[in-house]
Design an enzyme around this catalytic site. Structure first.
Site, PDB file in Angstrom:
ATOM      1  N   GLY A 144     -21.931  -0.035  -5.407  1.00  0.00           N
ATOM      2  CA  GLY A 144     -20.680   0.704  -5.544  1.00  0.00           C
ATOM      3  C   GLY A 144     -20.817   2.115  -6.072  1.00  0.00           C
ATOM      4  CB  CYS A 147     -20.546   1.206  -1.592  1.00  0.00           C
ATOM      5  SG  CYS A 147     -20.346   2.942  -2.047  1.00  0.00           S
ATOM      6  CB  CYS A 175     -29.585  -1.959 -12.152  1.00  0.00           C
ATOM      7  SG  CYS A 175     -28.948  -1.017 -10.781  1.00  0.00           S
ATOM      8  CB  SER A 189     -27.097  10.049  -4.991  1.00  0.00           C
ATOM      9  OG  SER A 189     -27.234   8.948  -5.846  1.00  0.00           O
ATOM     10  CB  CYS A 211     -27.296   2.922   0.735  1.00  0.00           C
ATOM     11  SG  CYS A 211     -26.722   1.803  -0.545  1.00  0.00           S
ATOM     12  CD  GLU A 252     -27.248  -8.808  -4.786  1.00  0.00           C
ATOM     13  OE1 GLU A 252     -27.646  -9.772  -4.142  1.00  0.00           O
ATOM     14  OE2 GLU A 252     -27.614  -7.644  -4.535  1.00  0.00           O
ATOM     15  CB  CYS A 280     -32.939   2.067  -5.375  1.00  0.00           C
ATOM     16  SG  CYS A 280     -33.562   2.461  -6.967  1.00  0.00           S
ATOM     17  CB  SER A 332     -26.260   6.852 -10.303  1.00  0.00           C
ATOM     18  OG  SER A 332     -26.623   7.449  -9.080  1.00  0.00           O
ATOM     19  CB  CYS A 342     -25.483   6.613   1.644  1.00  0.00           C
ATOM     20  SG  CYS A 342     -24.366   7.403   0.471  1.00  0.00           S
ATOM     21  CG  ASN A 388     -36.736   0.488  -2.456  1.00  0.00           C
ATOM     22  OD1 ASN A 388     -37.946   0.293  -2.583  1.00  0.00           O
ATOM     23  ND2 ASN A 388     -36.002   1.008  -3.423  1.00  0.00           N
TER      24      ASN A 388
HETATM   25  N1  SAH Z   1     -23.280   4.822  -5.602  1.00  0.00           N
HETATM   26  C1  SAH Z   1     -24.038   5.466  -6.601  1.00  0.00           C
HETATM   27  C2  SAH Z   1     -24.873   4.526  -7.448  1.00  0.00           C
HETATM   28  C3  SAH Z   1     -25.588   3.367  -6.791  1.00  0.00           C
HETATM   29  S1  SAH Z   1     -27.011   3.630  -5.814  1.00  0.00           S
HETATM   30  C4  SAH Z   1     -24.926   6.529  -5.972  1.00  0.00           C
HETATM   31  O1  SAH Z   1     -25.076   6.539  -4.775  1.00  0.00           O
HETATM   32  O2  SAH Z   1     -25.427   7.362  -6.740  1.00  0.00           O
HETATM   33  C5  SAH Z   1     -28.379   4.036  -6.878  1.00  0.00           C
HETATM   34  C6  SAH Z   1     -29.402   4.942  -6.202  1.00  0.00           C
HETATM   35  O3  SAH Z   1     -30.179   4.274  -5.197  1.00  0.00           O
HETATM   36  C7  SAH Z   1     -28.750   6.124  -5.507  1.00  0.00           C
HETATM   37  O4  SAH Z   1     -29.436   7.308  -5.783  1.00  0.00           O
HETATM   38  C8  SAH Z   1     -28.914   5.748  -4.059  1.00  0.00           C
HETATM   39  O5  SAH Z   1     -28.815   6.850  -3.224  1.00  0.00           O
HETATM   40  C9  SAH Z   1     -30.268   5.106  -4.052  1.00  0.00           C
HETATM   41  N2  SAH Z   1     -30.547   4.326  -2.839  1.00  0.00           N
HETATM   42  C10 SAH Z   1     -29.657   3.736  -2.021  1.00  0.00           C
HETATM   43  N3  SAH Z   1     -30.299   3.106  -1.016  1.00  0.00           N
HETATM   44  C11 SAH Z   1     -31.616   3.284  -1.212  1.00  0.00           C
HETATM   45  C12 SAH Z   1     -32.789   2.831  -0.517  1.00  0.00           C
HETATM   46  N4  SAH Z   1     -32.709   2.048   0.549  1.00  0.00           N
HETATM   47  N5  SAH Z   1     -33.987   3.195  -1.009  1.00  0.00           N
HETATM   48  C13 SAH Z   1     -34.063   3.938  -2.139  1.00  0.00           C
HETATM   49  N6  SAH Z   1     -32.997   4.382  -2.830  1.00  0.00           N
HETATM   50  C14 SAH Z   1     -31.782   4.061  -2.378  1.00  0.00           C
HETATM   51 FE1  SF4 Z   2     -22.471   3.745  -1.970  1.00  0.00          FE
HETATM   52 FE2  SF4 Z   2     -24.356   4.819  -3.549  1.00  0.00          FE
HETATM   53 FE3  SF4 Z   2     -25.033   3.218  -1.468  1.00  0.00          FE
HETATM   54 FE4  SF4 Z   2     -24.043   5.669  -1.020  1.00  0.00          FE
HETATM   55  S1  SF4 Z   2     -25.994   5.157  -2.040  1.00  0.00           S
HETATM   56  S2  SF4 Z   2     -23.439   3.767   0.060  1.00  0.00           S
HETATM   57  S3  SF4 Z   2     -22.571   5.866  -2.673  1.00  0.00           S
HETATM   58  S4  SF4 Z   2     -23.904   2.598  -3.293  1.00  0.00           S
END
Ligand code: SAH
Ligand code: SF4
Length: 413
Positions: free
Chosen positions: A211, A142, A135, A265, A149, A122, A387, A243, A146, A344
């Site tokens: 990713g 990924c 974005c 992050s 996420c 996406e 995000c 990021s 996390c 989110n």
């Molecule tokens: N993998 C990379 C980049 C993609 S995520 C990273 O983790 O940095 C982009 C941002 O969105 C990151 O800071 C991630 O931690 C955050 N994120 C992931 N899930 C989220 C959620 N459910 N609510 C808010 N931010 C989130």
């Molecule tokens: Fe991957 Fe970034 Fe999501 Fe963590 S926050 S699972 S590194 S996309």
């Protein structure tokens, strides 16, 4: 099936499938999308052009491809009429396939895209008054899991190719009608070679889609080089932010070989919590990560590192956490800004977003220490474009399918 190869990834136990730069097409033609000028030149020479012709044609095609967004050789008007069919028989200029385009009530747009070998990913466009941010995804899914996420719950993971990455930016320019117009002999008018951000919709790029970009370093670097090249998409590196969740061994190379703005992050200020919510922390801890940030090439007060911090209720959002965050950033003397991201939600997530008052109090503590800590307004939540919400519907289906298959293959006891 795609032509894929297994590539060992630093810090990664399981290799992730990587599509080769050139995936054979059914019609035998080669897709030039994502290839650098030198590679295009090689391909033209392999196809029979002499060295001088190959060089000239590569320069012309590169310009049309990346600077002007042209996908038909027939439209490349400075290439001779006999040459154009020759190119057309052997090459194509592709775009990522769009499966679905969605529009949020707040103006955010999300595109569901599909690779040649059938994987979904996406991209999201977020316009606001002063800028328009795309974005961009670097992987399908990924590997990092996390816990907050949605993307991290996808099982299917494959690195995107440079073409699939730069193709997202090119597709966005197509959709927004933002390719530079004008004459071909741009040498007469230098400004023709620049993509001026003023008055445009797409002004910034963030590698914050699906990713972990530093687990697909080479492809992300090669794609961003095409984006930053003045003869290519010509977007300034100052308008691009990558990021990472903290792939420490790749951070210096990111600064040296790509040179874009860095976002990290962080999300927690102590080991137990970060180990839980950003599991890569078990490999590269907070102190190591902040040291790598302090050494990040190009970071300065004019180009600060962004620390992303997701606000999770009763998990990482206390006053004490805010104070510890300030202490850590000051300890390493980091040119930092903090970006507070309200969590989110997604189906099945184990967290709740902190209350608005809590987020405000947390932000105030950081601001009072002299570090900027704005709260990111969630965008595109209604179309799951915010995000951490990115996870494709097709993946949800295939996961259910996988679960069923796994259950069926269990031996009876
Ligand atoms: N993998 C990379 C980049 C993609 S995520 C990273 O983790 O940095 C982009 C941002 O969105 C990151 O800071 C991630 O931690 C955050 N994120 C992931 N899930 C989220 C959620 N459910 N609510 C808010 N931010 C989130
Ligand atoms: Fe991957 Fe970034 Fe999501 Fe963590 S926050 S699972 S590194 S996309």
């Amino acid at each position: 099936m795609a032509d894929t190869a297994l590539m060992p990834i630093p810090g990664q136990v399981d290799p992730v499938p990587v599509a080769r730069d050139i995936t054979p097409r059914a019609d035998g033609r080669v897709d030039l999308l994502g290839l650098p000028k030198a590679r295009i030149r090689e391909l033209f020479a392999e196809a029979g052009l002499d060295a001088k012709q190959a060089k000239l044609r590569a320069k012309q095609v590169y310009h049309w491809l990346y600077h002007r967004g042209v996908t038909e050789f027939a439209a490349m008007t400075d290439i001779s009429k006999t040459m154009r069919p020759w190119l057309e028989q052997r090459f194509v200029v592709g775009r990522p396939k769009v499966v679905e385009a969605q529009h949020s009530s707040d103006g955010t747009r999300k595109w569901l895209l599909q690779t040649e070998d059938g994987h979904d990913y996406e991209m999201v466009f977020i316009p606001d008054e002063t800028r328009g941010t795309l974005c961009v995804s670097s992987q399908v899914g990924c590997t990092l899991n996390c816990t907050f996420c949605h993307t991290g719950t996808m099982r299917l993971v494959r690195n995107l190719t440079p073409g699939e990455i730069v193709g997202q930016v090119m597709l966005a320019r197509d959709a927004l009608g933002e390719w530079p117009k004008g004459k071909m002999d741009f040498a007469d008018d230098e400004s023709e070679t620049e993509y001026r951000a003023d008055g445009r919709l797409l002004t910034n790029i963030v590698m914050m889609g699906m990713g972990e970009p530093l687990y697909n370093f080479d492809h992300v670097r090669d794609a961003l080089r095409l984006v930053m090249d003045g003869e290519g998409l010509a977007l300034s590196k100052r308008r691009i932010t990558l990021s990472t969740s903290g792939v420490v061994p790749m951070m210096a190379r990111c600064g040296e070989e790509i040179g874009v703005n860095l976002a990290v992050s962080l999300h927690a200020t102590n080991k137990p919590v970060r180990d839980e919510i950003v599991p890569i922390n078990r490999k590269y801890g907070i102190e190591e990560l902040l040291e790598a940030c302090a050494a990040y090439p190009g970071a300065s007060n004019a180009r600060r590192i962004t620390f992303e911090y997701v606000m999770l209720k009763a998990k990482n959002d206390s006053d004490e956490d805010a104070r510890e965050l300030v202490r850590l950033l000051k300890k390493y003397d980091l040119p930092a800004k903090v970006n507070l991201i309200p969590f989110n939600p997604w189906d099945g997530a184990a967290y709740e977003c902190s209350d608005p008052d809590r987020i405000r109090a947390f932000s105030n503590i950081i601001f009072e220490s002299g570090i900027s800590a704005p709260v990111r307004t969630p965008r595109g939540r209604d179309i799951e474009a915010a995000c951490g919400q990115l996870k494709t519907a097709a993946e949800k289906k295939s996961r259910a399918q996988l679960d069923r298959e796994a259950a069926e293959s269990q031996p009876a006891v």
